[in-house]
Design a protein around this motif. Structure first.
Motif, PDB file in Angstrom:
ATOM      1  N   GLY A  37       0.825  -1.206   0.000  1.00 41.37           N
ATOM      2  CA  GLY A  37       0.000   0.000   0.000  1.00 41.37           C
ATOM      3  C   GLY A  37       0.855   1.248   0.000  1.00 41.37           C
ATOM      4  N   GLU A  38       0.190   2.373   0.250  1.00 40.91           N
ATOM      5  CA  GLU A  38       0.870   3.665   0.131  1.00 40.91           C
ATOM      6  C   GLU A  38       1.529   4.088   1.452  1.00 40.91           C
ATOM      7  OE1 GLU A  38      -1.668   6.554  -1.786  1.00 40.91           O
ATOM      8  OE2 GLU A  38      -0.935   8.105  -0.426  1.00 40.91           O
ATOM      9  N   ALA A  39       0.691   4.355   2.443  1.00 39.96           N
ATOM     10  CA  ALA A  39       1.178   4.869   3.733  1.00 39.96           C
ATOM     11  C   ALA A  39       0.060   4.681   4.748  1.00 39.96           C
ATOM     12  CB  ALA A  39       1.517   6.357   3.608  1.00 39.96           C
ATOM     13  N   PRO A  40       0.390   4.621   6.026  1.00 36.11           N
ATOM     14  CA  PRO A  40      -0.667   4.469   7.038  1.00 36.11           C
ATOM     15  C   PRO A  40      -1.587   5.692   7.078  1.00 36.11           C
ATOM     16  CG  PRO A  40       1.554   4.204   8.004  1.00 36.11           C
ATOM     17  CD  PRO A  40       1.737   4.685   6.614  1.00 36.11           C
ATOM     18  N   GLY A  41      -2.856   5.448   7.390  1.00 31.20           N
ATOM     19  CA  GLY A  41      -3.794   6.525   7.673  1.00 31.20           C
ATOM     20  C   GLY A  41      -3.976   6.643   9.189  1.00 31.20           C
ATOM     21  N   GLU A  44      -4.495   3.264  11.128  1.00 34.75           N
ATOM     22  CA  GLU A  44      -3.271   2.457  11.113  1.00 34.75           C
ATOM     23  C   GLU A  44      -2.252   3.047  12.087  1.00 34.75           C
ATOM     24  OE1 GLU A  44      -4.841   3.511   8.279  1.00 34.75           O
ATOM     25  OE2 GLU A  44      -5.690   1.560   7.714  1.00 34.75           O
ATOM     26  N   PRO A  50      -0.998  -2.084   9.246  1.00 31.26           N
ATOM     27  CA  PRO A  50      -1.478  -1.536   7.973  1.00 31.26           C
ATOM     28  C   PRO A  50      -2.901  -2.001   7.660  1.00 31.26           C
ATOM     29  CG  PRO A  50       0.084  -3.318   7.570  1.00 31.26           C
ATOM     30  CD  PRO A  50       0.062  -3.094   9.065  1.00 31.26           C
ATOM     31  N   PHE A  51      -3.630  -1.174   6.981  1.00 27.71           N
ATOM     32  CA  PHE A  51      -4.971  -1.504   6.469  1.00 27.71           C
ATOM     33  C   PHE A  51      -5.912  -2.064   7.544  1.00 27.71           C
ATOM     34  CE2 PHE A  51      -2.654  -1.132   2.470  1.00 27.71           C
ATOM     35  CZ  PHE A  51      -3.565  -0.422   1.708  1.00 27.71           C
ATOM     36  N   SER A  55     -10.580   1.084   4.330  1.00 28.73           N
ATOM     37  CA  SER A  55      -9.935   0.406   3.185  1.00 28.73           C
ATOM     38  C   SER A  55      -9.568  -1.021   3.571  1.00 28.73           C
ATOM     39  CB  SER A  55      -8.632   1.090   2.778  1.00 28.73           C
ATOM     40  OG  SER A  55      -8.837   2.399   2.444  1.00 28.73           O
ATOM     41  N   ASN A  77       3.371  -1.119   3.654  1.00 31.63           N
ATOM     42  CA  ASN A  77       3.222   0.141   2.923  1.00 31.63           C
ATOM     43  C   ASN A  77       4.571   0.628   2.403  1.00 31.63           C
ATOM     44  OD1 ASN A  77       0.377   0.946   3.084  1.00 31.63           O
ATOM     45  ND2 ASN A  77       0.697   0.964   5.298  1.00 31.63           N
ATOM     46  N   HIS A 155      -6.509   1.032  -5.539  1.00 32.02           N
ATOM     47  CA  HIS A 155      -6.491   1.038  -4.071  1.00 32.02           C
ATOM     48  C   HIS A 155      -7.880   0.635  -3.564  1.00 32.02           C
ATOM     49  CE1 HIS A 155      -6.058   2.543   0.028  1.00 32.02           C
ATOM     50  NE2 HIS A 155      -4.747   2.564  -0.186  1.00 32.02           N
TER      51      HIS A 155
HETATM   52  N1  URA Z   1      -4.060   3.015   2.829  1.00 28.76           N
HETATM   53  C1  URA Z   1      -2.811   2.556   2.599  1.00 28.76           C
HETATM   54  O1  URA Z   1      -2.271   2.718   1.503  1.00 28.76           O
HETATM   55  N2  URA Z   1      -2.206   1.905   3.584  1.00 28.76           N
HETATM   56  C2  URA Z   1      -2.792   1.670   4.754  1.00 28.76           C
HETATM   57  O2  URA Z   1      -2.168   1.041   5.604  1.00 28.76           O
HETATM   58  C3  URA Z   1      -4.094   2.147   4.957  1.00 28.76           C
HETATM   59  C4  URA Z   1      -4.711   2.806   3.980  1.00 28.76           C
END
Ligand code: URA
Length: 197
Positions: A37-41, A44, A50-51, A55, A77, A155
């Motif tokens: 994935g991209e990055a924690p929100g 997270e 993560p995730f 999402s 991520n 995503h």
């Molecule tokens: N979106 C992401 O790309 N990574 C996460 O961990 C949560 C949401």
């Protein structure tokens, strides 16, 4: 704690200020399928996995549908700290976190990597990617000193804003599970997950 976990890092001042914790990868280190994935929100960042937000619920549901289930896949991520206001990670932040991702992919050595969204697709493929067009495509990516088979996916959040993205999301994960050979029922309930479609 996994040997690929990052326990301390101060490389990105804006992320160090914003984060509550570093969000490392999750799932078995010998997984055949690794999702990037991209990055924690916000969720997270709170929980340290993560995730786990909205999402993550979509991702878990679709992973169950296509076979492996979340328990059988590794999820990580591109960037391990939450960017302020959930902005995209900058090129510098992606570069700063890259060695951790390279180390993790090398340790897991998955049969297939799935990129979830535009940022990981472009980060791993090293080119501009129109993800809605490219979704479901199978590519090869050089990450560190290794090559990985990559399936491009939208995503999971895209499916929350646009119903029409659900089908390509499911199809990309089904392709990846199939290529990785993880479509069998893994939770021991005797039910084929693909049969649920
Ligand atoms: N979106 C992401 O790309 N990574 C996460 O961990 C949560 C949401």
């Amino acid at each position: 704690m996994d040997q690929v976990d990052v326990t301390a890092c101060e490389r990105c001042p804006a992320l160090v200020d914003c984060r509550s914790r570093i969000v490392n990868g999750d799932g078995p280190l010998d997984a055949d399928l690794c999702l990037v994935g991209e990055a924690p929100g916000a969720r997270e960042d709170e929980e340290g996995r993560p995730f786990v937000g909205r999402s993550g619920s979509v991702l878990d549901e679709v992973l169950r549908e296509v076979g492996p289930g979340r328990e059988a896949v590794r999820i990580v991520n591109c960037v391990r700290c939450r960017p302020p206001e959930n902005r995209d990670p900058s090129a510098g932040e992606l570069a700063n976190c890259r060695s951790y991702l390279e180390r993790e992919l090398a340790a897991v050595d998955p049969a297939v990597v799935v990129t979830l969204g535009k940022v990981p697709a472009e980060h791993l493929l090293g080119e501009s990617v129109a993800v809605t067009k490219a979704a479901g495509g199978v590519r090869e990516a050089r990450v560190g000193d290794r090559s990985y088979r990559v399936v491009v996916s939208v995503h999971p959040a895209a499916t929350l804003y646009d119903d029409t993205q659900r089908e390509p999301f499911e199809a990309a994960l089904a392709t990846a599970a199939d290529l990785a050979g993880v479509t069998d029922d893994t939770d021991g309930d005797g039910q084929s997950r693909l049969g649920e479609f």
